[in-house]
Design a protein around this motif. Structure first.
Motif, PDB file in Angstrom:
ATOM      1  N   LEU A  14      -0.655  -1.109  -5.365  1.00  0.00           N
ATOM      2  CA  LEU A  14       0.158  -1.942  -4.209  1.00  0.00           C
ATOM      3  C   LEU A  14       2.256  -1.950  -4.175  1.00  0.00           C
ATOM      4  O   LEU A  14       2.713  -1.951  -5.140  1.00  0.00           O
ATOM      5  CB  LEU A  14       0.028  -3.497  -4.428  1.00  0.00           C
ATOM      6  N   PRO A  15       2.679  -1.544  -3.051  1.00  0.00           N
ATOM      7  CA  PRO A  15       4.094  -1.746  -3.205  1.00  0.00           C
ATOM      8  C   PRO A  15       4.885  -2.917  -3.474  1.00  0.00           C
ATOM      9  O   PRO A  15       4.082  -3.840  -4.194  1.00  0.00           O
ATOM     10  CB  PRO A  15       4.212  -1.656  -1.641  1.00  0.00           C
ATOM     11  N   GLN A  16       5.177  -2.177  -4.932  1.00  0.00           N
ATOM     12  CA  GLN A  16       5.976  -3.620  -5.644  1.00  0.00           C
ATOM     13  C   GLN A  16       6.771  -4.586  -4.744  1.00  0.00           C
ATOM     14  O   GLN A  16       6.106  -5.613  -5.701  1.00  0.00           O
ATOM     15  CB  GLN A  16       7.846  -2.818  -6.720  1.00  0.00           C
ATOM     16  N   ASP A  17       6.785  -5.144  -3.449  1.00  0.00           N
ATOM     17  CA  ASP A  17       7.286  -6.063  -3.279  1.00  0.00           C
ATOM     18  C   ASP A  17       6.126  -6.963  -3.202  1.00  0.00           C
ATOM     19  O   ASP A  17       6.296  -7.936  -3.285  1.00  0.00           O
ATOM     20  CB  ASP A  17       8.258  -5.546  -2.370  1.00  0.00           C
ATOM     21  N   TYR A  18       4.828  -6.312  -2.533  1.00  0.00           N
ATOM     22  CA  TYR A  18       4.215  -6.682  -2.076  1.00  0.00           C
ATOM     23  C   TYR A  18       3.365  -7.483  -3.561  1.00  0.00           C
ATOM     24  O   TYR A  18       2.879  -8.453  -4.000  1.00  0.00           O
ATOM     25  CB  TYR A  18       3.197  -6.547  -1.264  1.00  0.00           C
ATOM     26  N   ARG A  19       3.377  -6.616  -4.594  1.00  0.00           N
ATOM     27  CA  ARG A  19       2.564  -6.930  -5.675  1.00  0.00           C
ATOM     28  C   ARG A  19       3.633  -7.840  -6.145  1.00  0.00           C
ATOM     29  O   ARG A  19       3.000  -9.065  -7.103  1.00  0.00           O
ATOM     30  CB  ARG A  19       3.088  -6.014  -6.570  1.00  0.00           C
ATOM     31  N   GLN A  20       5.071  -8.030  -6.835  1.00  0.00           N
ATOM     32  CA  GLN A  20       5.055  -9.387  -6.873  1.00  0.00           C
ATOM     33  C   GLN A  20       5.331 -10.438  -6.409  1.00  0.00           C
ATOM     34  O   GLN A  20       5.247 -11.643  -6.706  1.00  0.00           O
ATOM     35  CB  GLN A  20       6.742  -8.820  -7.232  1.00  0.00           C
ATOM     36  N   ILE A  54      10.637  -7.626   3.790  1.00  0.00           N
ATOM     37  CA  ILE A  54      11.477  -7.424   5.279  1.00  0.00           C
ATOM     38  C   ILE A  54      10.626  -7.907   6.379  1.00  0.00           C
ATOM     39  O   ILE A  54      10.698  -8.652   7.732  1.00  0.00           O
ATOM     40  CB  ILE A  54      11.899  -5.477   5.721  1.00  0.00           C
ATOM     41  N   ALA A  55       8.777  -7.362   6.276  1.00  0.00           N
ATOM     42  CA  ALA A  55       8.138  -8.198   6.815  1.00  0.00           C
ATOM     43  C   ALA A  55       8.072  -9.461   7.011  1.00  0.00           C
ATOM     44  O   ALA A  55       8.234 -10.467   8.430  1.00  0.00           O
ATOM     45  CB  ALA A  55       6.883  -7.540   6.998  1.00  0.00           C
TER      46      ALA A  55
END
Length: 441
Positions: free
Chosen positions: A299-305, A416-417
């Motif tokens: 998972l991308p780090q920002d979504y994982r966080q 950003i989304a």
């Protein structure tokens, strides 16, 4: 709810469906199985009844008439079916008996329901989620042993989940799996309340509402919040403000505190940002690890966080005359949601590789790598994130069921989304609000 019985008589050019639609004006409809006919025939029967007992009697009478005319009831259950050929099979007796139990739950006294429940013990029906729901419902309404009610409802819930995981079918007549699951959870919520366990009651009814949203489940949730969770009373007010015109919220809207809340909503200044987060339900590291293994991708780090901080949460939109929710999936749902979206996109194309090729050409991503992360409540659209490696790894888009080959609102990261969504709400941007199911006048 739709309850359908199908009848076949060789050679199959005059097969029939009897459809019972309970609720409001209870309706019995007789439908010809005319798929493929050059000239479609009108329904051979349409009757409305104010009393469900009479409606069920009418269904039985018309079924008996078809049987007397040489028809055999078949094992089909999908009420939209319009062709029983080529090989209709007779419905097994235990399934017919389970159908009768369902009809009894709608129309018969509790004693008759108990008799039918007892008669099905020791048959294949006893292991079916439909039987377990009806048994739990009867136990609750008859005010029997509440521990038994909870056990039956939990067994029904767990059986649905186990068979879903094993890809094993279950018999539920014409009732959709999601609706059966939600109705089972409803009973479990009632039983938890009777056991003075409002925390479990709330958790279960919230799951029921997520599985199959309905007005009654919304009322049940709001009532539990009002009666047992004073720190979350505003959530009950949110629900009442949105849906009180449909009934069921009278006791909530009668509260003085609700009048104050409604006045604040109506007089909300344009400078109010108009959104807030629900309670956080953080995902554990184990949850995230299992999810990545299921997805076969990191998972991308920002979504994982986000999942580790907020998890299965909701972004609430609250404007003076409108409400909406963006509901984020729990990690364990992501793989299933990915498959659901890709399968839907691929419905009109036999070669999945052509689907991916089109999406790569148009959007720089493969359709099979798009993972839904959130959906607006009651809308057939979602925010998707790309897990395919490459320049657009982690990009997010808006995807809509009504335009399955299109992606909109491309953003280069999950953070950003989310910023685009929240700032769009603050600006009252019609495109963003429309995606969330909010349409300003």
């Amino acid at each position: 709810m739709y309850l359908a019985k199908f009848f076949h008589r060789p050679p199959g050019d005059d097969d029939r469906e009897l459809l019972l639609i309970p609720g409001g004006d209870h309706t019995v409809i007789g439908i010809y199985m005319d798929e493929g006919r050059e000239q479609q025939r009108d329904n051979f029967l349409y009757e409305e009844f104010s009393d469900i007992v009479i409606a069920v009697y009418a269904l039985h009478r018309h079924a008996a008439e078809l049987t007397a005319a040489g028809y055999v009831e078949t094992a089909h259950t999908r009420y939209t079916l319009r062709n029983l050929l080529p090989n209709p099979q007779p419905k097994p007796d235990w399934q017919k008996d389970l159908d009768e139990l369902m009809l009894a739950s709608l129309s018969a006294p509790l004693e008759e329901q108990a008799r039918q429940l007892a008669a099905l013990r020791g048959t294949p029906a006893e292991r079916e989620p439909l039987y377990l729901w009806l048994a739990a419902h009867h136990s609750y309404v008859a005010d029997e042993d509440n521990v038994r009610t909870i056990r039956l409802a939990e067994q029904g819930r767990d059986t649905i989940a186990a068979r879903r995981a094993a890809k094993m079918p279950h018999y539920a007549w014409s009732i959709a799996e999601s609706e059966l699951e939600a109705r089972t959870l409803e009973v479990l919520s009632w039983a938890h309340l009777r056991a003075d366990n409002p925390q479990s009651a709330l958790q279960v009814v919230e799951e029921a509402y997520k599985v199959a949203p309905s007005h009654d489940r919304g009322v049940q949730r709001a009532t539990i919040l009002r009666d047992h969770f004073p720190d979350r009373q505003e959530e009950a007010f949110d629900a009442a403000y949105k849906a009180s015109r449909f009934g069921g919220y009278e006791e909530i809207v009668a509260l003085p505190a609700y009048a104050d809340y409604a006045a604040r909503r109506r007089n909300m200044p344009k400078s109010d940002k108009g959104w807030r987060w629900s309670a956080k339900k953080p995902a554990s590291e184990d949850d995230l690890g299992r999810t990545e293994a299921e997805l076969g991708a990191k998972l991308p780090q920002d979504y994982r966080q986000f999942l580790a901080t907020y998890g299965e949460s909701e972004l609430w939109v609250r404007l003076p005359e409108h409400s909406g929710e963006l509901c984020f999936y729990r990690p364990s749902e992501l793989a299933t949601q990915r498959n659901n979206v890709f399968n839907f996109i691929s419905l009109t194309e036999e070669d999945p590789d052509k689907v991916d090729a089109y999406f790569r050409e148009e959007y720089g991503v493969a359709a099979r790598d798009l993972v839904p992360v959130a959906e607006p409540a009651h809308q057939s659209r979602c925010v998707v994130i790309n897990l395919g490696q490459g320049d657009r790894y982690g990009w997010c888009f808006h995807w809509d069921h009504d335009g399955p080959w299109e992606l909109e609102q491309a953003t280069p990261s999950f953070d950003i989304a989310m910023k685009a969504l929240t700032s769009g709400i603050e600006r009252r941007d019609t495109a963003i609000l429309g995606f969330l199911g909010i349409y300003l006048d």
